[in-house]
Design a protein around this motif. Structure first.
Motif, PDB file in Angstrom:
ATOM      1  N   ASN A  19       0.838  -1.200   0.000  1.00 28.83           N
ATOM      2  CA  ASN A  19       0.000   0.000   0.000  1.00 28.83           C
ATOM      3  C   ASN A  19       0.879   1.258   0.000  1.00 28.83           C
ATOM      4  O   ASN A  19       0.843   2.058   0.933  1.00 28.83           O
ATOM      5  N   CYS A  20       1.676   1.421  -1.053  1.00 27.48           N
ATOM      6  CA  CYS A  20       2.637   2.529  -1.119  1.00 27.48           C
ATOM      7  C   CYS A  20       1.958   3.876  -0.899  1.00 27.48           C
ATOM      8  O   CYS A  20       2.485   4.754  -0.213  1.00 27.48           O
ATOM      9  N   GLY A  21       0.779   4.021  -1.526  1.00 25.91           N
ATOM     10  CA  GLY A  21       0.086   5.302  -1.521  1.00 25.91           C
ATOM     11  C   GLY A  21      -0.342   5.767  -0.137  1.00 25.91           C
ATOM     12  O   GLY A  21      -0.658   6.942   0.040  1.00 25.91           O
ATOM     13  N   ALA A  22      -0.357   4.872   0.847  1.00 19.00           N
ATOM     14  CA  ALA A  22      -0.759   5.266   2.195  1.00 19.00           C
ATOM     15  C   ALA A  22       0.183   6.342   2.747  1.00 19.00           C
ATOM     16  O   ALA A  22      -0.245   7.223   3.477  1.00 19.00           O
ATOM     17  N   CYS A  23       1.469   6.245   2.395  1.00 24.12           N
ATOM     18  CA  CYS A  23       2.460   7.203   2.901  1.00 24.12           C
ATOM     19  C   CYS A  23       3.076   8.047   1.786  1.00 24.12           C
ATOM     20  O   CYS A  23       3.575   9.148   2.044  1.00 24.12           O
ATOM     21  N   HIS A  24       3.084   7.516   0.556  1.00 23.44           N
ATOM     22  CA  HIS A  24       3.694   8.217  -0.580  1.00 23.44           C
ATOM     23  C   HIS A  24       2.584   8.711  -1.506  1.00 23.44           C
ATOM     24  O   HIS A  24       2.098   7.954  -2.340  1.00 23.44           O
ATOM     25  N   PRO A  25       2.192   9.986  -1.376  1.00 23.11           N
ATOM     26  CA  PRO A  25       1.051  10.476  -2.165  1.00 23.11           C
ATOM     27  C   PRO A  25       1.259  10.360  -3.676  1.00 23.11           C
ATOM     28  O   PRO A  25       0.294  10.270  -4.413  1.00 23.11           O
ATOM     29  N   GLY A  26       2.500  10.349  -4.124  1.00 25.42           N
ATOM     30  CA  GLY A  26       2.746  10.293  -5.571  1.00 25.42           C
ATOM     31  C   GLY A  26       3.032   8.899  -6.090  1.00 25.42           C
ATOM     32  O   GLY A  26       3.480   8.740  -7.232  1.00 25.42           O
ATOM     33  N   ALA A  27       2.781   7.866  -5.256  1.00 28.20           N
ATOM     34  CA  ALA A  27       3.167   6.496  -5.607  1.00 28.20           C
ATOM     35  C   ALA A  27       2.625   6.056  -6.968  1.00 28.20           C
ATOM     36  O   ALA A  27       3.328   5.415  -7.747  1.00 28.20           O
ATOM     37  N   ASP A  28       1.386   6.420  -7.257  1.00 27.13           N
ATOM     38  CA  ASP A  28       0.784   5.998  -8.526  1.00 27.13           C
ATOM     39  C   ASP A  28       1.489   6.612  -9.729  1.00 27.13           C
ATOM     40  O   ASP A  28       1.358   6.117 -10.843  1.00 27.13           O
ATOM     41  N   LYS A  29       2.245   7.682  -9.503  1.00 23.45           N
ATOM     42  CA  LYS A  29       2.977   8.320 -10.606  1.00 23.45           C
ATOM     43  C   LYS A  29       4.454   7.957 -10.545  1.00 23.45           C
ATOM     44  O   LYS A  29       5.264   8.541 -11.266  1.00 23.45           O
ATOM     45  N   GLY A  30       4.815   7.052  -9.646  1.00 31.01           N
ATOM     46  CA  GLY A  30       6.214   6.657  -9.538  1.00 31.01           C
ATOM     47  C   GLY A  30       7.042   7.653  -8.743  1.00 31.01           C
ATOM     48  O   GLY A  30       8.267   7.624  -8.757  1.00 31.01           O
ATOM     49  N   SER A  31       6.364   8.560  -8.015  1.00 28.75           N
ATOM     50  CA  SER A  31       7.087   9.557  -7.232  1.00 28.75           C
ATOM     51  C   SER A  31       7.134   9.137  -5.764  1.00 28.75           C
ATOM     52  O   SER A  31       6.098   8.969  -5.124  1.00 28.75           O
ATOM     53  N   PHE A  32       8.345   8.937  -5.254  1.00 31.62           N
ATOM     54  CA  PHE A  32       8.521   8.498  -3.867  1.00 31.62           C
ATOM     55  C   PHE A  32       9.388   9.495  -3.101  1.00 31.62           C
ATOM     56  O   PHE A  32      10.122   9.116  -2.197  1.00 31.62           O
ATOM     57  N   ASP A  33       9.276  10.770  -3.468  1.00 31.13           N
ATOM     58  CA  ASP A  33      10.039  11.837  -2.829  1.00 31.13           C
ATOM     59  C   ASP A  33       9.915  11.743  -1.307  1.00 31.13           C
ATOM     60  O   ASP A  33       8.828  11.796  -0.750  1.00 31.13           O
ATOM     61  N   GLU A  34      11.084  11.600  -0.672  1.00 33.76           N
ATOM     62  CA  GLU A  34      11.134  11.402   0.779  1.00 33.76           C
ATOM     63  C   GLU A  34      10.443  12.525   1.545  1.00 33.76           C
ATOM     64  O   GLU A  34       9.876  12.327   2.602  1.00 33.76           O
ATOM     65  N   HIS A  35      10.481  13.734   0.989  1.00 34.78           N
ATOM     66  CA  HIS A  35       9.929  14.885   1.696  1.00 34.78           C
ATOM     67  C   HIS A  35       8.426  15.008   1.551  1.00 34.78           C
ATOM     68  O   HIS A  35       7.803  15.809   2.230  1.00 34.78           O
ATOM     69  N   ALA A  36       7.851  14.191   0.671  1.00 28.95           N
ATOM     70  CA  ALA A  36       6.396  14.201   0.513  1.00 28.95           C
ATOM     71  C   ALA A  36       5.764  13.127   1.392  1.00 28.95           C
ATOM     72  O   ALA A  36       4.545  13.046   1.498  1.00 28.95           O
ATOM     73  N   VAL A  37       6.614  12.291   2.033  1.00 34.36           N
ATOM     74  CA  VAL A  37       6.091  11.181   2.830  1.00 34.36           C
ATOM     75  C   VAL A  37       5.266  11.699   4.005  1.00 34.36           C
ATOM     76  O   VAL A  37       5.685  12.609   4.723  1.00 34.36           O
ATOM     77  N   ARG A  38       4.073  11.130   4.168  1.00 34.66           N
ATOM     78  CA  ARG A  38       3.218  11.440   5.315  1.00 34.66           C
ATOM     79  C   ARG A  38       2.733  10.119   5.874  1.00 34.66           C
ATOM     80  O   ARG A  38       1.893   9.473   5.263  1.00 34.66           O
ATOM     81  N   ILE A  39       3.256   9.704   7.013  1.00 34.80           N
ATOM     82  CA  ILE A  39       2.825   8.436   7.610  1.00 34.80           C
ATOM     83  C   ILE A  39       1.501   8.671   8.336  1.00 34.80           C
ATOM     84  O   ILE A  39       1.448   9.500   9.239  1.00 34.80           O
ATOM     85  N   PRO A  40       0.417   7.994   7.923  1.00 41.00           N
ATOM     86  CA  PRO A  40      -0.885   8.252   8.550  1.00 41.00           C
ATOM     87  C   PRO A  40      -0.928   7.729   9.981  1.00 41.00           C
ATOM     88  O   PRO A  40      -0.157   6.858  10.351  1.00 41.00           O
TER      89      PRO A  40
END
Lengths: 175, 133
Positions: free
Chosen positions: A153-174
């Motif tokens: 469930n990459c998208g739970a923490c990585h909002p851009g996961a569906d676009k292949g974006s895993f920018d560390e600074h965009a990570v939001r752990i719910p």
């Protein structure tokens, strides 16, 4: 007035810190744009079929040999039947192979590919040393949160996961 | 000449309809009647089939594990991806494409029931989902 002094000091410090944080964030994002991430890719059947059950995992997260083996075993796909007709399967396999970690000219793809010993063909992105290294600071309990529930469930923490974006600074752990 | 053309067009239309009827219920009923000419779909049987808890290697398994108890509600895959509601009343796209319906029933029966579902079972499930208001 004296009562407000600590609040004012806190405010000034907070502004300073957030400004510094913002500047740092900005710099890292620029770095990401310059080739740290994975190039945006798209394929209609990949998004529809793979993305029906889980994040449409970016092809650059596994080497070509892994994608080929995985696509050869869709009838038993991690305990579920994910069988496809031959034409769709070939179309998706070709797309995955062409954009695989060992085929893409992107820094992240090269790092993923380099983390896998040549004799190994992992079928899970989460089984690569690259994934482990990137997530080693998380406590095992994080994955069990109902809001996350699965390492897939990459998208739970990585909002851009569906676009292949895993920018560390965009990570939001719910929570 | 004109008659031949008409017959040809009729044959093509019939052939096309038999190959891929747009309505999955019609398709499964027609298929079930090949084995049992008196077959009529029953929403109650479909609901019972959907809710049945079956023995599995990992304990118990049911359609409701991913689709929830209420087909008007969205479900979730094991990888936590949302699944759009199964009941057409809540999701107009559901059951609108016979090939898609067959793809998912084909896969999910093997996983949950442990075998392919019969045409009669599929007709019952579809009849139940359509009946939900």
């Amino acid at each position: 007035m004296r009562n407000h002094l600590p609040k004012i000091i806190t405010l000034i410090v907070a502004c300073g810190v957030s400004g510094w944080l913002f500047a740092g964030d900005h710099g890292e994002q620029d770095e990401g744009r310059e080739g740290g991430g994975l190039p945006a890719v798209d394929h209609k059947a990949w998004r529809a079929e793979c993305g029906a059950c889980h994040t449409a995992f970016h092809p650059g997260l596994l080497p070509e040999r892994s994608w080929r083996k995985l696509m050869d075993g869709l009838d038993h796909h991690f305990g579920e039947n994910a069988g496809l007709d031959a034409a769709t399967r070939k179309s998706i396999t070709d797309f995955l192979a062409a954009n695989a970690a060992d085929r893409l000219d992107a820094r992240r793809a090269r790092k993923v590919a380099a983390s896998i010993p040549s004799g190994e063909t992992p079928l899970r992105i989460t089984a690569t040393a690259w994934f482990e290294r990137k997530h080693d600071e998380l406590s095992p309990g994080v994955w069990k949160k109902p809001s996350i529930g699965s390492r897939a469930n990459c998208g739970a923490c990585h909002p851009g996961a569906d676009k292949g974006s895993f920018d560390e600074h965009a990570v939001r752990i719910p929570r | 000449m004109h008659k031949t053309l008409t017959l040809l067009l009729l044959a093509l239309a019939a052939g096309g309809a038999a190959a891929a009827p747009a309505d999955p219920l019609q398709a499964y009923v027609a298929q079930a009647r090949q084995a049992d000419p008196g077959f009529a779909p029953a929403a109650s049987r479909g609901e019972a089939f959907f809710r049945l808890q079956r023995a599995a290697a990992s304990g118990r398994i049911a359609c409701t594990d991913c689709h929830t108890d209420d087909p008007r509600q969205p479900g979730r895959t094991r990888a936590r991806k949302p699944i759009a509601p199964l009941a057409p009343v809540a999701n107009a796209e559901r059951l609108a494409d016979a090939a898609k319906t067959e793809k998912w029933l084909g896969r999910n029966c093997l996983d949950v029931v442990g075998r392919a579902c019969t045409a009669a079972e599929k007709a019952d499930i579809v009849a139940w989902l359509i009946s939900i208001r």
